[in-house]
Every structure is written in C-alpha cells, then in structure tokens.
Design a protein around this motif. Sequence first.
Motif, PDB file in Angstrom:
ATOM      1  N   SER A 144       0.825  -1.208   0.000  1.00 18.64           N
ATOM      2  CA  SER A 144       0.000   0.000   0.000  1.00 18.64           C
ATOM      3  C   SER A 144       0.857   1.256   0.000  1.00 18.64           C
ATOM      4  N   MET A 264      -4.423   7.288   2.818  1.00 13.63           N
ATOM      5  CA  MET A 264      -4.747   5.968   3.336  1.00 13.63           C
ATOM      6  C   MET A 264      -3.790   4.887   2.820  1.00 13.63           C
ATOM      7  N   ARG A 265      -3.194   5.109   1.650  1.00 11.52           N
ATOM      8  CA  ARG A 265      -2.221   4.141   1.165  1.00 11.52           C
ATOM      9  C   ARG A 265      -0.969   4.140   2.031  1.00 11.52           C
ATOM     10  N   GLY A 268      -2.079   2.180   4.970  1.00  5.73           N
ATOM     11  CA  GLY A 268      -2.681   0.886   4.686  1.00  5.73           C
ATOM     12  C   GLY A 268      -1.874  -0.314   5.131  1.00  5.73           C
ATOM     13  N   THR A 280      -9.153  -6.221   6.154  1.00  6.28           N
ATOM     14  CA  THR A 280      -8.845  -4.893   5.609  1.00  6.28           C
ATOM     15  C   THR A 280      -9.585  -4.659   4.307  1.00  6.28           C
ATOM     16  N   CYS A 284     -12.401  -1.766   3.650  1.00  6.86           N
ATOM     17  CA  CYS A 284     -12.181  -0.810   2.565  1.00  6.86           C
ATOM     18  C   CYS A 284     -13.322  -0.851   1.545  1.00  6.86           C
ATOM     19  N   THR A 285     -13.797  -2.046   1.229  1.00 12.21           N
ATOM     20  CA  THR A 285     -14.884  -2.178   0.252  1.00 12.21           C
ATOM     21  C   THR A 285     -16.159  -1.537   0.770  1.00 12.21           C
ATOM     22  N   GLY A 314     -11.721   4.040   0.781  1.00 17.74           N
ATOM     23  CA  GLY A 314     -11.980   2.618   0.568  1.00 17.74           C
ATOM     24  C   GLY A 314     -11.143   2.013  -0.535  1.00 17.74           C
ATOM     25  N   SER A 316      -8.425   2.951  -1.838  1.00 18.18           N
ATOM     26  CA  SER A 316      -6.984   3.144  -1.709  1.00 18.18           C
ATOM     27  C   SER A 316      -6.197   1.852  -1.545  1.00 18.18           C
ATOM     28  N   ASN A 317      -6.670   0.943  -0.707  1.00 13.85           N
ATOM     29  CA  ASN A 317      -5.890  -0.251  -0.389  1.00 13.85           C
ATOM     30  C   ASN A 317      -6.447  -1.535  -1.003  1.00 13.85           C
ATOM     31  N   MET A 318      -7.489  -1.421  -1.793  1.00 13.67           N
ATOM     32  CA  MET A 318      -8.082  -2.627  -2.376  1.00 13.67           C
ATOM     33  C   MET A 318      -7.200  -3.228  -3.462  1.00 13.67           C
TER      34      MET A 318
END
Length: 397
Positions: A144, A264-265, A268, A280, A284-285, A314, A316-318
């Motif tokens: 992330s 957020m990254r 993350g 996580t 995030c979703t 949300g 950012s880390n998906m």
Amino acid sequence: MDNNVSAAPRVRSGFITRSRAAVSLLFLMNGFVIGSWAPKIPDFAERLGLTKFELGLMILIFGFGSLVMMPIAGAQIAKHGSRVVVRVLAVCLLPTLLALTLAPNVITGAISLFLFGGFIGGMDVAMNANAVAVEKSMRRAIMSSCHAFWSLGGLIGSGLGGLVISRLGILGHAELATVLAAILLAVAWPMVLADPPHPDTKKEKTKLPMVPLPWLLGVMALFCMVPEGAVLDWGALYLRQEMGASVALSGLGFAAFSAAMATMRFAGDLVRDRLGGVKTLRICTLFAIVGMLLASLAPDAEIAIIGFALCGIGISNMVPIAFSAAGNIPGLKPGIGISVVTTLGYSGMLVAPSVIGFVAEHVGFAAVFMALPVLLLVVLAFSRLAQYADGVSDGGR
C-alpha cells in the motif's frame, strides 16, 4: 526460498530496508513520469492536429501498449527475476517523454505512445513483483505504501508540469522531467532487491496460468479499478453538470478523492499488518460502497465531495491487496500472477471511461455512480481470496 527466509532477520535492518526504499523510488518514478505526461497532452494534440476523437484513439494506443507489454513482462520476470526486468524497463522508459515531445507526425506520435504505454505497464508489473519480493523478505506488508508513492509521484508530476512548461517550454519540461526521473532511478538502482528464479523452475510455468485463482483476483482488481477510473475521469463533470458546482468546487471532487487515497495508502500497510488482508479488504470495500452511494444520492456538491473522499479511503488499499495476493499464490511465480491481475485491472481503467461516458449520456452520472457499488459487492463476495496477501507472514508460502 529457505535461504532467503533464514537470512531475513540478519539483513532486515540494513539491506532489506534499502530494498524497500529502492522499490518505493521505482513507484515514485513511474508515477512521476506518467503524471508528467498529463500536462503535455494539450500540446501533443495541437502539434499533431488531433481532434478529440483522434486523441481518444491515441490514448487507446497508449493502453494497448500497456496491455501488450504486461504479460510479456510477467513472463520475463519468471525467467530472470523482477530486478533485471524493472531495471531494463525503467531505462527504456526514460527517453519516452522526449520522444512524445519531439514526435513530428501522427505515425511517430502513435509509435511513441505505444512504447510509452508499454514501458509504463511493463514496469508496473515488474515493480509490483519486486514489492512482493521485499514483502516476503521483510515479513510485513509494504504494497500500500508503494502505491502511495506512485500516487505521490503522479501528483508531483501533474501538479508541477504546467508551471514548468510555462517557465521552460514544452521541451524544457520534458528534459527536466527526464533528468529527475533518471536521478530517482540512479538512486534506486544499486538497492533493488534481487529475486532470481529458482533453478528447478519448470519452463511451462511461464505460460499463462490455467488455474482460476489469479483470474479471480484479476476480476477483483478490475472491479476495484472501474469505480476508481469513474471518479477520476467523470467526477468533476458530474459535480459541474448535475450538481451545479462551480469550476473551482468541481475540481475538489478529484482532489478529495486523490488526497484520501494517497493518505490511506501510506497508512494501509500498518492496518493490513494488524487486521490481515481479508478484514482490511472488507472494511475498505464497505467504505467505497458507502462513499459511492453517498456521492450518487447527494443533494449538493459538498456532500458528493465527501462521498468521493470516503470512496478514496476505501479504494486506496483494495488494489494493493489484490496485487499482494497475486504475488503469493501457491505454486505460481509472482511475476505471472501479478501480470494477470495488472492486465485485467488496468483494462478496466482503459475501457470503463468510454463506456461510462456513453451510458451517462443517456441516464446521467448519478445513475452510473449508483450502479457501480454492484461491482464492489462482487469484490466483497470474493474477499476471502485476500488471505493470500498475508502470505508474507509466513515467508510467502
């Protein structure tokens, strides 16, 4: 594999830390170069006499170059390791901004854009594979934050581009951006983590995988990146045309989304180390779904901007989690898994904007944004696959 694992505690504070810095610089360089291209697009179109439709076709050529090079890069990573491939592609990427600036006609411009997209996309696969290798060596998440450096590079490149062009001209900007990118690469070069292939690797492993797991992760990445592309490409127009926002206020939608995503990254990896990839991704979703629905149902532009910011938190880390999972699939080389996920994911970023524009012309952007959470619900349904992102905790088995 065993040697790397046993050596990890001894080198963690020194060599591995330098390797993390190196891969972060590679992400920063890649983002900076593509961000530097954005303010050059108007000059590129004017110099070559392109209409909006023709410019759209040119941008598709950029995307086609990426889609062609990504699986090739994955196969080469499987054979030679990500360090060799990311170095080669980064060197090849350096002169492309100059080539785009100096292209005298449509043919050379198209060739330059194809190569630019190819080297950007191929380097993307290689640096993500190297980040997975560093994660395994450190036994902790870094993906992330690597993507945060890419976002930061993009913001720096695009943010400073207009100012530099106004001072130094279009060629001066290309020369300065190339020099700065070369400096980033030179600093990273000696520190890039080596991840040579195992001598007992079977040749057939470099082919496209026939197992479903990497393709399912690719679908997850695709369904994460379509909403991201929708906000980035159409968010400002939605605020302007359907929310009645001013020009200045409509620009804040993109700014809020990007700022939330970049912030957020950077956080993350810490969250993922504490909660695990599955939890996580699910959190995030849910943030992304709520944010997208809030933006689509908002009574005014200000509330819609808050929705875009929540969506940025949300999303950012998906995608980083999906990439980490792809690089830790048992029995599959990281380069192959990541090439599948990046190819599917970025194909969504390339195709979705035109499809969304066509649909929105008939039903409006609010209806499109209201429908996009359906894709995120699919991601939520597949969220159990994010457990492979936690392979770094046990040496990437």
